[in-house]
Design an enzyme around this catalytic site. Structure first.
Site, PDB file in Angstrom:
ATOM      1  N   CYS A  92      23.989  21.200 -23.196  1.00 19.62           N
ATOM      2  CA  CYS A  92      22.764  21.781 -22.658  1.00 19.62           C
ATOM      3  C   CYS A  92      21.587  21.746 -23.634  1.00 19.62           C
ATOM      4  O   CYS A  92      20.444  21.553 -23.220  1.00 19.62           O
ATOM      5  CB  CYS A  92      23.048  23.181 -22.136  1.00 19.62           C
ATOM      6  SG  CYS A  92      24.116  23.105 -20.675  1.00 19.62           S
ATOM      7  N   ASP A 108      21.581  29.096 -23.067  1.00 16.51           N
ATOM      8  CA  ASP A 108      22.963  29.416 -22.656  1.00 16.51           C
ATOM      9  C   ASP A 108      23.792  30.196 -23.680  1.00 16.51           C
ATOM     10  O   ASP A 108      24.975  29.877 -23.896  1.00 16.51           O
ATOM     11  CB  ASP A 108      23.711  28.126 -22.263  1.00 16.51           C
ATOM     12  CG  ASP A 108      23.081  27.400 -21.068  1.00 16.51           C
ATOM     13  OD1 ASP A 108      22.031  27.846 -20.589  1.00 16.51           O
ATOM     14  OD2 ASP A 108      23.644  26.377 -20.628  1.00 16.51           O
ATOM     15  N   LYS A 139      20.070  28.038 -14.147  1.00 15.48           N
ATOM     16  CA  LYS A 139      20.198  26.631 -13.749  1.00 15.48           C
ATOM     17  C   LYS A 139      21.647  26.333 -13.380  1.00 15.48           C
ATOM     18  O   LYS A 139      22.552  27.053 -13.797  1.00 15.48           O
ATOM     19  CB  LYS A 139      19.759  25.727 -14.906  1.00 15.48           C
ATOM     20  CG  LYS A 139      20.623  25.934 -16.138  1.00 15.48           C
ATOM     21  CD  LYS A 139      20.153  25.146 -17.324  1.00 15.48           C
ATOM     22  CE  LYS A 139      20.999  25.397 -18.537  1.00 15.48           C
ATOM     23  NZ  LYS A 139      22.398  24.981 -18.391  1.00 15.48           N
TER      24      LYS A 139
HETATM   25  C1  VGL Z   1      27.286  23.628 -20.805  1.00 15.63           C
HETATM   26  C2  VGL Z   1      29.112  22.403 -20.147  1.00 15.63           C
HETATM   27  C3  VGL Z   1      29.008  22.891 -18.870  1.00 15.63           C
HETATM   28  C4  VGL Z   1      26.357  24.027 -21.910  1.00 15.63           C
HETATM   29  C5  VGL Z   1      27.162  24.129 -19.520  1.00 15.63           C
HETATM   30  O1  VGL Z   1      25.724  25.110 -21.826  1.00 15.63           O
HETATM   31  O2  VGL Z   1      26.244  23.263 -22.896  1.00 15.63           O
HETATM   32  N1  VGL Z   1      28.259  22.759 -21.107  1.00 15.63           N
HETATM   33  N2  VGL Z   1      28.038  23.755 -18.563  1.00 15.63           N
END
Ligand code: VGL
Ligand code: ZN
Length: 210
Positions: free
Chosen positions: A156, A13, A111
């Site tokens: 994540c 991410d 995802k």
């Molecule tokens: C994430 C909160 C919501 C992350 C993704 O990538 O850590 N955190 N969605």
């Protein structure tokens, strides 16, 4: 240390919305980019993930009238933190950071695309039952260990490392190649859970050393 071909690097991410100026910015999130670019040279198998939500995703506070950002609500699968709208599929915020080198990534895994279920983990959605398919991808390539880096350490990255352990895959987190959100002690909690599950901490110097 060149990683054996049974070890995969998971780059989690590293998207605009988690970097400075983004919708759910992780403090100094973009600072992981040069280090992640450097360590990729040590791996034969590289997977990049993207948080990739529909605009009406159930993890967005905007979908819960009367609730605010960072509240926790009960979802059918358990507690869910409510986030600002982020990583909406196709948006600039959902794009990977433009300086992240993805040349050698064999898989870009998206995802969190089911409206009603979040997915911090790159392996299992938040219902703890729906698989993304990454476990099969990794095991069919003979991967027995993953090294996880990216954003955010306490969400994540941690959930991905913990789920790797659930699937019997060895896991380590490259600490300096991650940054955390740290919401009400979430970073300390994530590390204690990871330590208890056998997730190791790796220093990038160990990986970069010849
Ligand atoms: C994430 C909160 C919501 C992350 C993704 O990538 O850590 N955190 N969605
Ligand atoms: Zn998300």
């Amino acid at each position: 240390m060149r990683a054996p071909s049974t070890t995969a690097l998971l780059v989690v991410d590293v998207q605009n919305d988690f970097c400075s100026g983004g919708a759910l910015s992780v403090p100094h999130g973009e600072r992981v980019v040069p280090l992640i670019n450097a360590i990729q040279a040590q791996y034969d198998i590289i997977v990049v993930t993207q948080d990739w939500h529909p605009a009406d995703h159930a993890s967005f506070a905007s979908q819960h009238p009367g609730r605010t950002i960072f509240d926790t609500v009960d979802m059918p699968y358990g507690p869910q933190v409510l986030w600002p709208d982020h990583c909406v599929m196709g948006s600039h915020g959902a794009a990977l950071h433009e300086d992240l080198d993805v040349t050698r990534a064999q898989l870009v895994l998206r995802k969190g695309s089911h409206r009603g279920v979040d997915s911090y983990s790159a392996l299992l959605e938040a219902d703890r039952a729906t698989r993304t398919g990454l476990d099969g991808w990794l095991t069919s390539r003979g991967v027995t260990e993953v090294h996880v880096c990216g954003l955010a350490t306490d969400f994540c990255v941690a959930w991905t490392a913990l789920d790797a352990r659930r699937f019997g895959i060895a896991a380590a987190v490259i600490e300096e190649a991650c940054r955390a959100i740290d919401l009400e002690g979430s970073l300390a909690r994530a590390w204690s859970e990871m330590t208890a599950a056998g997730v190791r901490r790796l220093a990038s110097a160990d990986i970069l050393a010849a």
